[in-house]
Design an enzyme around this catalytic site. Structure first.
Site, PDB file in Angstrom:
ATOM      1  N   HIS A 298       0.811  -1.214   0.000  1.00  0.00           N
ATOM      2  CA  HIS A 298       0.000   0.000   0.000  1.00  0.00           C
ATOM      3  C   HIS A 298       0.848   1.270   0.000  1.00  0.00           C
ATOM      4  CE1 HIS A 298       0.448  -0.204   4.500  1.00  0.00           C
ATOM      5  NE2 HIS A 298       0.474   1.104   4.357  1.00  0.00           N
TER       6      HIS A 298
ATOM      7  N   ASP B 125      -0.050  -7.520   1.119  1.00  0.00           N
ATOM      8  CA  ASP B 125       0.416  -6.158   1.380  1.00  0.00           C
ATOM      9  C   ASP B 125       1.944  -6.090   1.451  1.00  0.00           C
ATOM     10  OD1 ASP B 125       0.072  -3.441   1.688  1.00  0.00           O
ATOM     11  OD2 ASP B 125      -0.062  -3.530   3.869  1.00  0.00           O
TER      12      ASP B 125
ATOM     13  N   SER C 232       4.703   2.751   7.893  1.00  0.00           N
ATOM     14  CA  SER C 232       4.308   1.588   7.102  1.00  0.00           C
ATOM     15  C   SER C 232       5.473   1.042   6.295  1.00  0.00           C
ATOM     16  CB  SER C 232       3.207   1.997   6.130  1.00  0.00           C
ATOM     17  OG  SER C 232       2.130   1.130   6.197  1.00  0.00           O
TER      18      SER C 232
END
Length: 406
Positions: free
Chosen positions: A151, A181, A259
């Site tokens: 992402h 992901d 992230s």
């Protein structure tokens, strides 16, 4: 009060909102452990949110048994063709490093990842602008491979990597897998790169001290170091189309921009990839990471072939059934709302309206459980599915098919 799951991307990304009606549950293979207890019940917001660390997108699309990305992992993940430095099990005689030493050793391997996409300014001029930022870490210094979350780079027209020595380099995508992901990037200039060392996340214990390193808020706060403990393991979040099971929960501060960054143990080994933040008002210290031992097989597939192949059942499910079942005293399970023609489930005779309650000996009470149990298998494996049809419990053997990330 509204529950929120936030991806740690720094900026909103409208194109990332792809939540749908559970068309396809894509399932990764091989999970190391049964995980689904104590799920936070929450709404899933695509990683379009500022405060979010994982774009957990994709409506549960066709219960395609996703990757066999997370195979049961033993101590030694290193194989002859592996690109990663895998550390053997630690012994009781090995000592922990101080946080300052961990930051010094691991920090140079942590990079900033900028997602650049086309945009049009008020003056009418168009160009590439940063629409999101995150973190990554070098997994192969000789070849310039970098691991991050899918992402973080989703929709990017250009990706820029910022290194600890101040260099900013363009990166290309070697492979990306929305179902887990995960993504692998590569930079061409490998001068003076440092790679992380991989640990064994199957051995982590609740209460164990950990360090998170990343770029919260982007380059301004690059390689920020936070500390905490492993709060829980085997967590499952109700996130669509993502590796939302078997997660490591930590109270180490994780913020937008973290992230794709590493969660590190006190031996300086990466044990997780920071991916999700639970951000309901009033909640503190609830971050989640993909276990590294689950992620490594997928990362290796992406390096080897640019795609990740997953075992697939190829059915659609609808968890709204469970509300009905609870009210009418019926068994919980994964309700099949659709079956792909000539897919593995269809060939085995499964039909719309069937409710799957077990995969082999693993209990299935919802779509997330179904994904978890399917992840324990590989493409081509035969599994025994227990299901309910017209009030009767039945069993059927299914040979799992294959789905590849695109």
């Amino acid at each position: 009060m509204t529950d929120e799951i936030h991806s740690l991307n720094d900026n909103n990304n409208p194109s990332a909102d792809t939540s749908s009606d559970k068309e396809e549950i894509e399932i990764l293979t091989s999970t190391q452990q049964s995980m689904a207890q104590n799920k936070p019940k929450n709404k899933v917001f695509a990683f379009a949110s500022l405060c979010v660390i994982s774009a957990f997108i994709g409506g549960l699309t066709t219960v395609a048994v996703i990757p066999h990305i997370y195979p049961t992992t033993s101590t030694a993940m290193q194989t002859s063709n592996s690109s990663f430095t895998q550390v053997a099990n630690l012994t009781a005689t090995e000592t922990n490093f101080p946080v300052a030493q961990i930051a010094k050793n691991v920090g140079p391997a942590v990079v900033g990842v900028s997602n650049l996409q086309s945009s049009r300014s008020f003056s009418g001029n168009s160009g590439l602008q940063e629409t999101g930022s995150g973190t990554g870490f070098i997994i192969d210094a000789k070849k310039g491979y970098i691991a991050t979350n899918n992402h973080v780079i989703d929709g990017a027209q250009k990706i820029t990597i910022s290194l600890s020595d101040g260099r900013n380099l363009d990166a290309k995508v070697i492979g990306a897998d929305p179902r887990t992901d995960l993504a692998v990037l590569q930079i061409s200039d490998t001068t003076n790169l440092t790679a992380v060392k991989m640990g064994d996340s199957s051995k982590v214990e609740v209460g164990e001290s950990v360090v998170a390193i990343g770029n919260p808020g982007g380059e301004e706060f690059a390689r920020s170091v936070t500390t905490g403990v492993i709060s829980a393991t085997n967590r499952t979040l109700e996130l669509q189309g993502e590796a939302s099971y078997n997660l490591i929960q930590t109270d180490a501060a994780i913020n937008p921009g973290n992230s794709g960054g590493p969660l590190v143990n006190y031996q300086g080994q990466v044990i997780g990839i920071n991916s999700v933040k639970y951000a309901e008002t009033g909640f503190e210290g609830m971050g989640f990471a993909i276990p590294i031992s689950d992620a490594l097989p997928t990362l290796q597939q992406l390096i080897n072939s640019g795609v990740a192949k997953h075992p697939a059942l190829l059915v659609s499910t609808d968890d709204q059934y469970n509300t009905y079942a609870k009210s009418n005293n019926k068994p919980q399970g994964a309700y099949i709302s659709g079956v792909t023609l000539n897919g593995p489930a269809a060939k085995a005779g499964l039909k719309q309206g069937d409710v799957i309650t077990k995969i082999n000996d693993g209990l299935v009470q919802n779509s997330s459980d179904l994904i978890r149990e399917l992840y324990k298998n590989n493409v081509g494996d035969k599994v025994t599915i227990t299901y309910i049809r017209d009030g009767q419990t039945k069993q059927v053997e299914v040979t799992l098919g294959e789905l590849a990330s695109t």
